[in-house]
Every structure is written in structure tokens, then in C-alpha cells.
Scaffold this active site. Structure first.
Site, short mmCIF file in Angstrom:
data_model
loop_
_atom_site.label_atom_id
_atom_site.label_comp_id
_atom_site.label_asym_id
_atom_site.label_seq_id
_atom_site.Cartn_x
_atom_site.Cartn_y
_atom_site.Cartn_z
N ARG A 102 5.74 -39.24 4.59
CA ARG A 102 5.18 -38.43 3.48
C ARG A 102 4.08 -39.28 2.86
O ARG A 102 4.38 -40.31 2.23
CB ARG A 102 6.26 -38.07 2.47
CG ARG A 102 5.69 -37.43 1.22
CD ARG A 102 6.72 -36.79 0.32
NE ARG A 102 7.16 -35.51 0.83
CZ ARG A 102 7.70 -34.54 0.07
NH1 ARG A 102 7.87 -34.71 -1.23
NH2 ARG A 102 8.07 -33.39 0.62
N HIS A 129 2.26 -29.18 5.37
CA HIS A 129 3.71 -29.37 5.18
C HIS A 129 4.43 -28.51 6.23
O HIS A 129 5.06 -27.51 5.92
CB HIS A 129 4.08 -28.92 3.76
CG HIS A 129 5.38 -29.46 3.26
ND1 HIS A 129 6.17 -30.32 3.99
CD2 HIS A 129 6.04 -29.25 2.08
CE1 HIS A 129 7.27 -30.62 3.27
NE2 HIS A 129 7.20 -29.99 2.12
N GLN A 132 8.23 -27.49 5.93
CA GLN A 132 8.46 -26.48 4.91
C GLN A 132 8.20 -25.08 5.45
O GLN A 132 9.02 -24.17 5.33
CB GLN A 132 7.53 -26.75 3.70
CG GLN A 132 7.64 -25.71 2.60
CD GLN A 132 8.97 -25.74 1.91
OE1 GLN A 132 9.41 -26.79 1.46
NE2 GLN A 132 9.65 -24.60 1.81
N ASP A 232 3.04 -21.92 -4.70
CA ASP A 232 3.26 -23.37 -4.74
C ASP A 232 2.73 -23.84 -6.10
O ASP A 232 2.02 -23.08 -6.79
CB ASP A 232 2.47 -24.00 -3.57
CG ASP A 232 2.61 -25.52 -3.47
OD1 ASP A 232 3.53 -26.09 -4.12
OD2 ASP A 232 1.79 -26.15 -2.76
N CYS A 272 8.06 -23.15 -2.30
CA CYS A 272 8.53 -24.33 -1.56
C CYS A 272 9.40 -25.23 -2.44
O CYS A 272 10.25 -25.96 -1.93
CB CYS A 272 7.33 -25.12 -1.03
SG CYS A 272 6.10 -25.50 -2.29
N ARG A 300 15.70 -25.60 5.15
CA ARG A 300 15.05 -26.86 5.52
C ARG A 300 16.02 -27.69 6.36
O ARG A 300 15.63 -28.32 7.34
CB ARG A 300 14.66 -27.66 4.26
CG ARG A 300 13.61 -27.03 3.35
CD ARG A 300 12.24 -27.07 3.95
NE ARG A 300 11.81 -28.39 4.33
CZ ARG A 300 11.23 -29.30 3.52
NH1 ARG A 300 10.98 -28.98 2.27
NH2 ARG A 300 10.87 -30.49 3.96
N1 CP Z 1 9.57 -28.57 -0.79
C1 CP Z 1 9.67 -29.90 -0.72
O1 CP Z 1 9.17 -30.53 0.19
O2 CP Z 1 10.37 -30.47 -1.74
P1 CP Z 1 10.45 -32.02 -2.04
O3 CP Z 1 9.07 -32.45 -2.52
O4 CP Z 1 11.48 -32.15 -3.12
O5 CP Z 1 10.82 -32.75 -0.80
N1 NVA Z 2 1.79 -28.84 -2.97
C1 NVA Z 2 2.95 -29.57 -3.39
C2 NVA Z 2 4.08 -29.31 -2.45
C3 NVA Z 2 5.37 -30.04 -2.79
C4 NVA Z 2 6.45 -29.76 -1.78
C5 NVA Z 2 2.59 -31.04 -3.47
O1 NVA Z 2 1.87 -31.53 -2.58
O2 NVA Z 2 3.02 -31.71 -4.42
#
Ligand code: CP
Ligand code: NVA
Length: 318
Positions: A102, A129, A132, A232, A272, A300
Site C-alpha cells: 500500500r 485499488h 477493492q 468514495d 469502499c 474483501r
Molecule cells: N477500503 C479499504 O481499503 O479500507 P482500508 O483503507 O481500511 O483498508
Molecule cells: N480513495 C481512498 C480509498 C480508501 C480505501 C484513499 O485513497 O484514501
């Protein structure tokens, strides 16, 4: 040869079929009989940003399949700062059977994958993502489609409206919709719209698969007759200082009762998560009867089990 999951753009329709087939098996079976599938395998999770769902679901997935997880947060590996991304990738490949990254920079994931000899999974970057959106589409199939229908999963002609920021999650929706052949409408303020050249590339694939991708900046027009409304956060992780400015620009795109009432009466609502309640979505919608956000979050786990199983099962530790 090792396979990665970095963007849905690179995943074949056959692989998507396989992922959903296995996810459905894992979901039906819950924990029974799968607890040795990844015995002896170790997964690294290198995260530069916080996470609840991604971290918990990957860790639990590995645990339930007999594997082991090492979580490395922001202050630990320090990709590209303590040593080069390439050197971390080379080292990690000597210990681990797979890695979830990440990162802020998508380029960092591509660089890691180039030098890693183990599967690399994108657990969220500034570009996309994929885990997701695979879980989102799996949830859509579960609620409105058919797992048995290989060509389009019974979702042909279904309309998905994505409201809000044309960021990472929206980008994965573009590729997910293109591969499945959905009708995807993206509705964002003009300066937060997904890059037009990406849309036209994806739209070509969507059309080959019987769907299309369109932009409609007017949110009321965009949700008309939608079967799924998706949103989102307006300010993603790393964009916190822009929160106030964005709140004003995005306010017409809030998913509230009035906007939802313009869609199909049976339309689903997804997010999400994490949600900024009262901003991109109201309490009454996220807690309302059309919302499927908790099933979506649960999925997920099942979908990532399938991804882990398919990517890690053949790979031998060096
Ligand atoms: N949707 C998602 O990826 O959540 P987190 O940021 O909590 O992992
Ligand atoms: N767009 C958001 C998604 C989190 C799962 C971010 O990048 O923070």
C-alpha cells in the site's frame, strides 16, 4: 512464472472468472477444509498508509488458509528511503511467498514488482485499488447477477454510477467495468475527473465486452436509472489539507436520499469505506436498506483469499 495483481487493467477475463469462482467457494465453505491451503507460505504487507479492511482481511485470509503474515508499517521498511525499492524487493523475495503493498506512489509498486521474484498485490496506490473493486463487483454479482454466467455474470445492461472523486477506486472501477462489460457512468467535478485518454482506452474494451463508460458531470442525470450507486471519500489519504476546499466543490455529488431516489428503486449503494459520513454519503443512505457496504466489506476477505490462493499456491519459496 509469477503473476502479480497490480491493476485490473492487466487481469484477463479468465483470471477474473477464476478469482470469482474461488471466492464463491471460499465464501460458501467459510473456514472448513481450507486451513492448510497456504500452509508454510508467508505474506509480507508493506503499508505506507493506514488501513483497517485491507490489513485485517489479508491477515485473516492468510491465517484461515494456514499461512503467516508479516505486517510492516510506515516507520519500518521505509521504501525508497532506507534503501532502494529494488533492494527491498530483492530481499523480500528471498524470505516471502508474496507481498501486498500500500503506497502513495503507484510507480513504487511497479518498481517493486519489476525486481521481485514473488507475486506483488496492490493494496491501494494513488492509481488504483484492484482488490477493492474485485470485491465490489463480486458483491454486485452476488446481489444482482449470476456466478454461473461466464460472459458478464448476468450483469449485462446494468448501470453503475460512480459519484465523486475520480481517484484510485474510480480508476479500478473503470477497468473492472470494462472487463465485465458494465455500463459505467462517472460523475465528478471537471477538475477531479479521471483522465480522458484512460477512459477512451477502457471504453474500447468495455464496448468489446458489451458495455460502455461515459462521463456525466451532472450528478442528478448520472444516477438516473442506476442499478448501483458508488462513492468514495472526497479527500483521500494524503490529501487531508485539501479537505475544506474539496468539501465545497464536491457537495453536489453527495450520495443522499434525494439523489438515491432518482435511481432505480431497487438500486444498491456501495462505498469502499472508510466513509466520511455527512460528506460524500449521508447516514440515512449508508445505514439505509439499499446499502450493502458491510457485505461488500466482508467480501474483501473471500475475494482476497481467492487472489492469494491463485497467486501463491504454485510459487515455491526460494
Ligand atoms: N477500503 C479499504 O481499503 O479500507 P482500508 O483503507 O481500511 O483498508
Ligand atoms: N480513495 C481512498 C480509498 C480508501 C480505501 C484513499 O485513497 O484514501
Amino acid at each position: 512464472m509469477k503473476k502479480d495483481l497490480i491493476s485490473i487493467a492487466d487481469v484477463s477475463k479468465d483470471d477474473i472468472n477464476q478469482i470469482f469462482k474461488w471466492a464463491a467457494i471460499f465464501k460458501r465453505g467459510k473456514r472448513r477444509g481450507f486451513n492448510r491451503l497456504l500452509a508454510g507460505k508467508s505474506l509480507g504487507m508493506i503499508f505506507e498508509k493506514p488501513s483497517s479492511r485491507t490489513r485485517i482481511s489479508f491477515e485473516v485470509a492468510m491465517h484461515q488458509m494456514g499461512g503467516y503474515v508479516i505486517y510492516l508499517g510506515e516507520d519500518q521498511t521505509q521504501l525508497g528511503k532506507r534503501e532502494s525499492v529494488a533492494d527491498v524487493a530483492r530481499t523480500a523475495s528471498r524470505y516471502l511467498d508474496g507481498v501486498v503493498l500500500r503506497t502513495f506512489s503507484h510507480q513504487g509498486i511497479l518498481e517493486f514488482a519489476k525486481f521481485a521474484s514473488i507475486p506483488v498485490i496492490n493494496g491501494l496506490s494513488d492509481c488504483c485499488h484492484p482488490c477493492q473493486v474485485l470485491a465490489d463487483i463480486f458483491t454486485f454479482i452476488e446481489k444482482r447477477g449470476k456466478f454461473s454466467d461466464k460472459a458478464g455474470f448476468g450483469l449485462k445492461g446494468k448501470k453503475v454510477t460512480f459519484l465523486g472523486d475520480g481517484n484510485n477506486v474510480a480508476c479500478s472501477w473503470v477497468w473492472g467495468a470494462a472487463k465485465i462489460g458494465l455500463n459505467l457512468i462517472l460523475s465528478s467535478p471537471s477538475q477531479y475527473q479521471i483522465d480522458g485518454s484512460l477512459i477512451s482506452r477502457a471504453n474500447k474494451i468495455a464496448r468489446e465486452n458489451g458495455g460502455f463508460i461515459e462521463l456525466e458531470s451532472n450528478p442528478e442525470k448520472a444516477v438516473r436509472s442506476a442499478d448501483l450507486i458508488y462513492t468514495d471519500v472526497w479527500a483521500s489519504m494524503g490529501q487531508e489539507e485539501e479537505k475544506e476546499k474539496r468539501r465545497e466543490i464536491f457537495s453536489p455529488y453527495q450520495v443522499n436520499d434525494k439523489l438515491v431516489s432518482l435511481a432505480n428503486s431497487e438500486s444498491l449503494v456501495m462505498h469502499c469505506l472508510p466513509a466520511h459520513r455527512g460528506e460524500e454519503i449521508t447516514d440515512s443512505v449508508i445505514d439505509g436498506k439499499q446499502s450493502v457496504v458491510w457485505d461488500e466489506a466482508e467480501n474483501r476477505l473471500h475475494v482476497q483469499k481467492a487472489v492469494l490462493y491463485l497467486l501463491l499456491k504454485e510459487i515455491q519459496s526460494p
